[in-house]
Design an enzyme around this catalytic site. Structure first.
Site, short mmCIF file in Angstrom:
data_model
loop_
_atom_site.label_atom_id
_atom_site.label_comp_id
_atom_site.label_asym_id
_atom_site.label_seq_id
_atom_site.Cartn_x
_atom_site.Cartn_y
_atom_site.Cartn_z
N GLU A 37 0.78 -1.28 0.04
CA GLU A 37 -0.08 0.00 0.04
C GLU A 37 0.63 1.44 0.01
O GLU A 37 0.54 2.08 -0.80
CB GLU A 37 -0.91 0.12 1.21
CG GLU A 37 -1.97 -1.02 1.19
CD GLU A 37 -3.05 -1.05 0.19
OE1 GLU A 37 -3.95 -1.84 -0.13
OE2 GLU A 37 -3.07 0.25 -0.58
N ARG A 64 0.54 3.69 -3.33
CA ARG A 64 -0.11 4.99 -3.01
C ARG A 64 0.82 6.20 -2.97
O ARG A 64 1.04 6.95 -3.60
CB ARG A 64 -1.01 5.01 -2.10
CG ARG A 64 -2.17 3.73 -2.11
CD ARG A 64 -3.20 3.90 -1.10
NE ARG A 64 -3.94 2.88 -0.98
CZ ARG A 64 -5.20 2.66 -0.47
NH1 ARG A 64 -5.82 3.81 -0.26
NH2 ARG A 64 -5.97 1.58 -0.30
N ASP A 105 -4.36 -10.43 -8.51
CA ASP A 105 -4.41 -9.33 -9.64
C ASP A 105 -3.37 -8.47 -10.40
O ASP A 105 -2.91 -8.82 -11.35
CB ASP A 105 -5.54 -8.44 -9.37
CG ASP A 105 -5.41 -7.79 -7.95
OD1 ASP A 105 -4.25 -7.86 -7.40
OD2 ASP A 105 -6.51 -7.06 -7.57
N GLU A 165 -11.97 -0.66 -10.68
CA GLU A 165 -11.69 -1.53 -11.71
C GLU A 165 -12.40 -1.41 -13.22
O GLU A 165 -11.91 -1.72 -14.24
CB GLU A 165 -11.52 -2.87 -11.33
CG GLU A 165 -10.42 -3.01 -10.17
CD GLU A 165 -10.66 -2.54 -9.01
OE1 GLU A 165 -9.67 -1.87 -8.32
OE2 GLU A 165 -11.89 -2.23 -8.48
N THR A 219 -0.87 0.57 -10.45
CA THR A 219 -2.07 -0.14 -10.01
C THR A 219 -2.99 0.93 -8.99
O THR A 219 -4.31 0.50 -8.86
CB THR A 219 -1.86 -1.40 -9.23
OG1 THR A 219 -3.31 -2.17 -9.28
CG2 THR A 219 -1.44 -1.19 -7.90
#
Length: 643
Positions: A265, A269, A398, A532, A618
């Site tokens: 994360e 981010r 994913d 998504e 992502t």
């Protein structure tokens, strides 16, 4: 013979004085300590250390509480977790909830359930072996920053093929499309203004209670919504808001923390957000911050295999695995979603250690057998072996696949290893996971040791865009096949939206017992502002210019406005199948970073952040294609500079 009496010899003939004995013993003990300590600092001392360290120090202990399914189901309960994208999958990890908790695509760490484990000390902790850091890892942030002077932002701009913000900021020529884009911009300003008013400096806004949310996912880092919004504000032309965000980063962002954070994360981010802000604006402050933060993530790689653990204390060398992860394993979507950012950290710093770390991950994956050519979601960072044969293109898996094709594209199509791994994985996915429902819907099932689970997560809906993005670079005779497959999957994900009362899709939908693209469990019916499906609309629009993708995107805008917009921001909802809105009181930071950005790009001209020059991590943070030959040219010819 005559013996002279030597100084230091006692009357008895040979004894040392008491003071000299003490000095001698002190010297001897120091010498022994030095020799033994050298074992911990020699470059290849790991094996020697294992001679002296007990197995409990060098092997992670297994910590499990309940079955994996029990943990997963708990994580998926809306309103009880932060919904990071990496926990459940890269995408689940992306935002949170269930599989997506932060383990992968966005947001990838176990979400609130995992955060509770962190807070209560139940996460599986594996201390780093002393002395195992490399010299590069021990380098101070100031050393990294100093070496970053080798990178020239001006030269980088000259290597872009097209202006970054297009000829007119991507403004569409069609008036209806332009109005839709302006509406998305208004949504962003509304979400930002309320965050600024009620949660400034916190990680996310709770719009119902008008306060901020911090959580444990980012350790003691703050301002997740600020970092995630920087590039969105900039490309939308909300420059006053951008400058306010920039000022907070410069004056209030504190990287000197001891908080326990998700490596995944923090990377997607914070590292991704700061990198994109630097490349878009050239502000050196962003580069300084991101290199300091990147250095703090390196100790997570100090494992026998070099596969990083999922949790790190940002102020020390300590890292450990999530307590819910089987047998202390690392998660595919988490350690597989570092490559893009770490390549750029090496690019900016001039320090190859970041790129070396992620290239080593590939080496480990290439050595081990893949069941049916598939990549399971759990891998031991100690042995380098798979822990379970559970495969998912949604949560937990994913973004690993996403980063393979994007690594190839970001390398200016020179990273042949990434290309080979991606198309090989896609072939295995088609052979084992891609299914057709009785109603004709194409979906991706999950695989558990050869047994299919006929469900698909919202997080897995990114795969339509991914497959479309990679269609041009596979076998020439497969191009149309991949475009068709991408369109079919995106259509299925749209159906999951269209078959709900709110026209928003559930967290997970099934294809069994008569169900088609519908959630059959109460715990799967929530929607937490995930991007998504809209992400795939944006890619398919750019690849095909079929107007249905813009129409579907506008349907999503209307649904968000009707069901998720509240008086003081946007909130996820607990049940997409009822019009009695039950809000979860969370405006996720990825809503500003991804959902609204992808909608804005969907209604913009293709020259805004052109795909020839940019790939999106992502978390939807744009990172530039690395054109090494151009960057190494002492005087590359300036092309049209990006704004």
């Amino acid at each position: 013979m005559v013996f002279r009496k030597l100084p230091g010899v006692s009357a008895s003939g040979m004894g040392l004085r008491l003071s000299q004995k003490f000095v001698f013993l002190l010297f001897l003990s120091g010498l022994v300590t030095l020799c033994f300590g050298a074992l911990f600092f020699l470059p290849d001392s790991v094996r020697l250390k294992r001679i002296f360290l007990s197995k409990t120090e060098s092997q992670p202990a297994t910590v499990r509480s309940g079955s994996e399914n029990d943990v997963r189901e708990h994580l998926k309960r809306p309103g009880e977790q932060e919904h990071p994208r990496g926990v459940t999958s890269a995408r689940e990890s992306r935002g949170g909830g269930g599989p997506k908790l932060g383990l992968g695509r966005k947001k990838a760490a176990p979400y609130e359930a995992a955060e509770e484990r962190l807070a209560t000390g139940k996460a599986q902790e594996v201390r780093t072996l002393p002395g195992s850091n490399t010299e590069a890892e021990r380098a101070t942030p100031s050393q990294h920053v100093a070496s970053s002077e080798v990178f020239s932002h001006q030269k980088f701009k000259g290597c872009l093929l097209k202006p970054t913000l297009g000829s007119d900021g991507g403004k569409p020529k069609d008036p209806t499309t332009d109005q839709r884009r302006e509406k998305v911009k208004e949504m962003m300003k509304f979400a930002w203004d309320n965050y600024k008013l009620y949660a400034w400096g916190k990680n996310e806004l709770r719009p119902l209670t008008k306060n901020g949310h911090v959580g444990n996912m980012f350790g003691s880092l703050r301002g997740a919504s600020i970092i995630d919004s920087l590039d969105t504000l900039y490309i939308m032309g909300l420059l006053d808001e951008y400058h306010h965000a920039k000022e907070w980063v410069e004056t209030s962002m504190d990287l000197n923390s001891n908080g326990e954070a998700s490596v995944f994360e923090v990377n997607i981010r914070y590292v991704g957000g700061l990198l994109s802000a630097y490349y878009l604006t050239g502000e050196e402050m962003f580069k300084t911050k991101v290199l300091e933060l990147g250095q703090k993530l390196l100790p997570a790689f100090n494992t026998p295999t070099g596969i990083p653990r999922g949790v790190i204390n940002l102020g020390s060398d300590n890292s450990w695995s999530w307590g819910w992860a089987s047998a202390g394993s690392s998660i595919l979507a988490e350690f597989g979603t570092l490559h893009l950012e770490f390549v750029h950290l090496s690019q900016l710093s001039g320090d190859p250690v970041y790129k070396e770390k992620v290239m080593n991950i590939r080496k480990v994956l290439n050595k081990i057998d893949k069941p049916q050519g598939l990549y399971p979601n759990f891998l031991s960072p100690v042995s380098g072996n798979w822990v379970q044969h559970h495969v998912s293109i949604g949560g937990l898996g994913d973004s690993f696949y996403e980063y393979l094709i994007k690594s190839y594209l970001m390398s200016d199509k020179t990273d042949e290893d990434a290309k080979r791994m991606y198309y090989s994985a896609l072939e295995a996915i088609e052979a084992n996971l891609v299914q057709k429902s009785p109603g004709g819907l194409t979906y991706m099932a999950e695989w558990r040791g050869g047994i299919l689970d006929h469900k698909m997560g919202h997080l897995a809906c990114f795969s339509g865009g991914m497959i479309g993005l990679g269609a041009d670079d596979g076998a020439p005779d497969q191009r149309q096949h991949y475009l068709d497959l991408a369109a079919q999957i995106t259509h299925t994900c749209h159906e999951s939206y269209d078959r709900s009362a709110t026209k928003l899709g559930p967290e997970t939908f099934r294809f069994d017992s008569g169900a088609e693209a519908t959630a059959t469990r109460l715990s799967d019916r929530y929607y937490i502002l995930r991007p998504e499906v809209i992400e795939s609309y944006m890619y398919l629009w750019r690849l095909t210019h079929d107007p249905k993708y813009r129409d579907w995107g506008w349907e999503a805008v209307e649904a968000l406005e009707r069901h998720c917009r509240v008086e003081f921001g946007f909130s996820g909802i607990r049940d997409v199948y009822t019009l009695m809105d039950g809000h979860d009181n969370m405006q996720q930071s990825f809503f500003l970073a991804e959902t609204l950005k992808y909608l804005y790009l969907l209604f913009s001209e293709d020259d805004l952040l052109p795909l020839e020059d940019w790939v999106f991590n992502t978390e939807a943070h744009p990172l530039p294609v690395v054109r090494e030959h151009c960057l190494q040219d002492p005087s590359p010819q300036e092309k049209t500079p990006s704004p």
